[in-house]
Design an enzyme around this catalytic site. Structure first.
Site, mmCIF file in Angstrom:
data_model
loop_
_atom_site.group_PDB
_atom_site.id
_atom_site.type_symbol
_atom_site.label_atom_id
_atom_site.label_comp_id
_atom_site.label_asym_id
_atom_site.label_seq_id
_atom_site.Cartn_x
_atom_site.Cartn_y
_atom_site.Cartn_z
ATOM 1 N N SER A 142 0.780 -1.254 0.111
ATOM 2 C CA SER A 142 -0.050 0.021 0.090
ATOM 3 C C SER A 142 0.719 1.414 0.069
ATOM 4 O O SER A 142 1.438 1.642 -0.981
ATOM 5 C CB SER A 142 -0.998 -0.101 1.062
ATOM 6 O OG SER A 142 -1.806 0.972 1.154
ATOM 7 N N ASP A 299 -2.110 6.322 -4.403
ATOM 8 C CA ASP A 299 -0.975 5.631 -3.556
ATOM 9 C C ASP A 299 -0.577 4.624 -4.687
ATOM 10 O O ASP A 299 -1.097 4.296 -5.576
ATOM 11 C CB ASP A 299 -1.362 5.248 -2.335
ATOM 12 C CG ASP A 299 -2.380 4.433 -2.383
ATOM 13 O OD1 ASP A 299 -3.207 4.012 -3.400
ATOM 14 O OD2 ASP A 299 -2.743 3.573 -1.352
ATOM 15 N N ASP A 301 -0.764 1.410 -4.914
ATOM 16 C CA ASP A 301 -1.503 0.380 -5.503
ATOM 17 C C ASP A 301 -2.894 0.879 -5.958
ATOM 18 O O ASP A 301 -3.851 0.168 -6.061
ATOM 19 C CB ASP A 301 -1.897 -0.922 -4.266
ATOM 20 C CG ASP A 301 -2.284 -0.291 -3.083
ATOM 21 O OD1 ASP A 301 -2.406 0.777 -2.803
ATOM 22 O OD2 ASP A 301 -2.690 -1.181 -2.175
ATOM 23 N N ASP A 303 -5.716 2.534 -4.629
ATOM 24 C CA ASP A 303 -6.732 2.123 -4.239
ATOM 25 C C ASP A 303 -7.239 3.579 -3.217
ATOM 26 O O ASP A 303 -8.461 3.587 -2.523
ATOM 27 C CB ASP A 303 -7.152 0.943 -3.066
ATOM 28 C CG ASP A 303 -5.787 1.065 -1.865
ATOM 29 O OD1 ASP A 303 -5.036 1.821 -1.760
ATOM 30 O OD2 ASP A 303 -6.000 0.002 -0.898
#
Length: 560
Positions: A142, A299, A301, A303
């Protein structure tokens, strides 16, 4: 014990040059060996997350193979398609870990659908559902710094794995020797045998179509003349976000060059987290330079999405996750009512630590607001419940204060692609009526009151960190605070007692104060931190901020 395990790794042929080199470099250094081998990374509902390196307490191909054997053992008990979807982001070793996970699954006779390019969390959740998979695996850490990587496991519904499933996987991992226990075949052999296949263009196109179907006012952006700066923060957002913006008709997009392409070293922002100002600095500089209406950053990833909006005086202001959640909820409700597309008995969902201002906005529009535990899987769980009842169209929006948003039930995790799309559409709409996001936010505060929501974090690094955190939470439960900063606690809710909350058990304490303010204390599920969430309500920002500061000072001694 840990010295024995270290010697076993040192004497094994680990294939990976970096691991072998690291193991040799720490020879004779008891502290370094203990740090890597005294414990193992624990697999939980958030999967695994840790520093890259050698050892059982690090992220490496052997720990990934061991975890994937646990997932494989669980999948084999589930029937169904016996298929697992895999995606990975721009993190260091991401492709290696994804490829090795595919090799373990294939060696267990399980089919794999893996993306042929790095793709974000929502794409993994979508592919898991699209191919009717038993599970999904996302290789990501993340928003953590560059030295981290991680492994998120998803269930067949596209939500992060349930507690029960994670416990079964963990039990299997415990029985699997980290160096020799996982079955494995090479990626090439898996492809040759037809067990490993790439995710098809049909699946990718279906994801984009599902996201674009969530537009509230389709076609609005084509003539809005919106000027945008965007940063993928060297992650996975570049391809999906720019495609969606192009499809919407937004053509004036300037990408932050230093953060455009995948780079797991994140050289321009040591903490690639859109919640943190430093991660947005390059984007803000560029926004000022080109005079952008809006600056977006996703960010690694993709999400979560953070934004800065242009104010009437030409300056730029960051919008918090709570503020954007409220703005999007307000925009979606208002737009759906205007367009006649608002479903009967509409439902929105947010986490218990997100702003109560959203509850007031939902009530204003006649929308049911459901409050769930922190973690987007609980929002996904509410969507799944509606789907099971044949009422999935009732879900209109879900959000968490940590910049995670979802509109539409096509995935079961937060999605920065749909978030970016709706933020741009909202900006274009307010521009078209002579207003702005900033102006609408001020109107909301004028109508409902000046809410302030702030989060502080206390870090507890090292092997003893988790023990210290547990002791602090135990202390709060055994000696409940009677007041904070002179404000009496009128209600304390302990989410470790599901019989009182009606929600699954969680390590969260919420204190309601006599003046309507709230203090929430919650250990992070993925990092050695205790987070404190403050909600205050004042006649203006200064009053709300002053109370927040007083509350934060009052809780410091308890958490130090």
């Amino acid at each position: 014990m840990y010295q024995d395990e270290y010697k076993r790794w040192l004497e094994a042929d680990l294939i990976d040059f970096d691991l072998n080199s690291e193991l040799r470099s720490i020879e004779g250094d008891d502290d370094a060996i203990k740090e890597r081998f005294a414990v193992a990374l624990k697999f939980g509902t958030a999967g695994l997350r840790g520093t890259l390196g050698a050892g059982t307490n690090r992220m490496n191909i052997w720990v990934v193979r061991q975890a994937t054997q646990g997932v494989a053992d669980w999948v084999k008990t589930q029937g169904g398609t016996q298929t697992v979807a895999i995606s990975y982001d721009s993190r260091l070793k991401g492709w290696n870990f994804a490829r090795d996970a595919a090799g373990v699954l294939a060696a267990n006779g399980i089919n794999v659908r893996i993306y042929d390019e790095l793709m974000p969390v929502p794409a993994l959740s979508f592919a898991t559902r699209y191919y009717k998979c038993n599970a999904g695996i996302m290789i990501t850490a993340s928003h953590n710094p560059a030295q981290y990587n991680g492994y998120k496991a998803y269930g067949p519904d596209g939500c992060q794995m349930t507690d029960d499933a994670a416990a079964v996987v963990y039990d299997s991992i415990q029985k699997t020797d980290v160096l020799t226990g996982a079955k494995y075949m090479s990626f090439a052999e898996g492809i040759e045998k037809g067990l490993i296949k790439f995710v098809g263009e049909d699946c990718k196109d279906a994801l984009y179509a599902a996201i674009e179907a969530c537009q509230v006012r389709p076609g609005l952006c084509k003539d809005a003349g919106l000027k945008l700066v965007y940063s993928p923060l060297n992650g996975t957002g570049l391809v999906p976000v720019t495609r969606i913006l192009k499809d919407m008709g937004i053509t004036d997009v300037t990408i932050v060059k230093e953060q455009e392409y995948p780079n797991g070293y994140f050289t321009t922002c040591s903490y690639p987290n859109p919640e943190i100002f430093a991660a947005l600095e390059k984007g803000l500089e560029l926004a000022k330079e080109v005079g952008a209406d809006l600056m977006l950053a996703t960010d690694p990833d993709a999400d979560r999405v953070g934004i800065a909006m242009k104010c009437p005086d030409g300056s730029y202001e960051l919008v918090s996750g709570n503020e954007m959640g409220v703005l999007l909820l307000d925009y979606i409700c208002q737009g759906k009512i205007e367009k006649g597309t608002m479903p009967a008995k509409a439902v929105a969902v947010k986490s218990i630590v997100s702003t109560p201002l959203a509850d007031a906005v939902a009530a204003h529009y006649g929308v049911e607001m459901r409050n769930v535990l922190t973690g987007f899987k609980w929002i996904g769980d509410q969507i799944a419940g509606l789907e099971a009842a044949g009422e999935v169209e009732r879900f209109i929006f879900g959000f968490e204060e940590s910049y995670g948003y979802l509109a539409g039930p096509y995935v079961r995790d937060k999605d920065a692609i749909v978030g970016s799309m709706l933020i741009c559409e909202m900006a274009a709409y307010y521009r078209s009526i002579g207003s702005s996001i900033k102006q609408r936010l001020e109107e909301i505060y004028k109508e409902y009151g000046r809410y302030l929501n702030k989060v502080d974090s206390f870090e507890f690094p090292g092997l003893s960190g988790m023990d210290k955190m547990a002791a602090i939470m135990d202390g709060l439960r055994q000696n409940p605070p009677k007041e904070f900063a002179g404000k009496a606690v009128v209600k304390a809710v302990d989410y470790a007692k599901p019989e009182e909350t009606g929600l699954p058990k969680a390590n969260v304490l919420i204190y309601s104060l006599e003046d309507g303010a709230t203090v929430v204390v919650r250990p992070s599920g993925t990092e050695p931190k205790i987070k404190t969430y403050f909600t205050t309500l004042g006649k203006d920002l200064a009053e709300a901020q002053a109370e927040k500061d007083a509350l934060a000072e009052a809780i410091k001694p308890i958490l130090s």
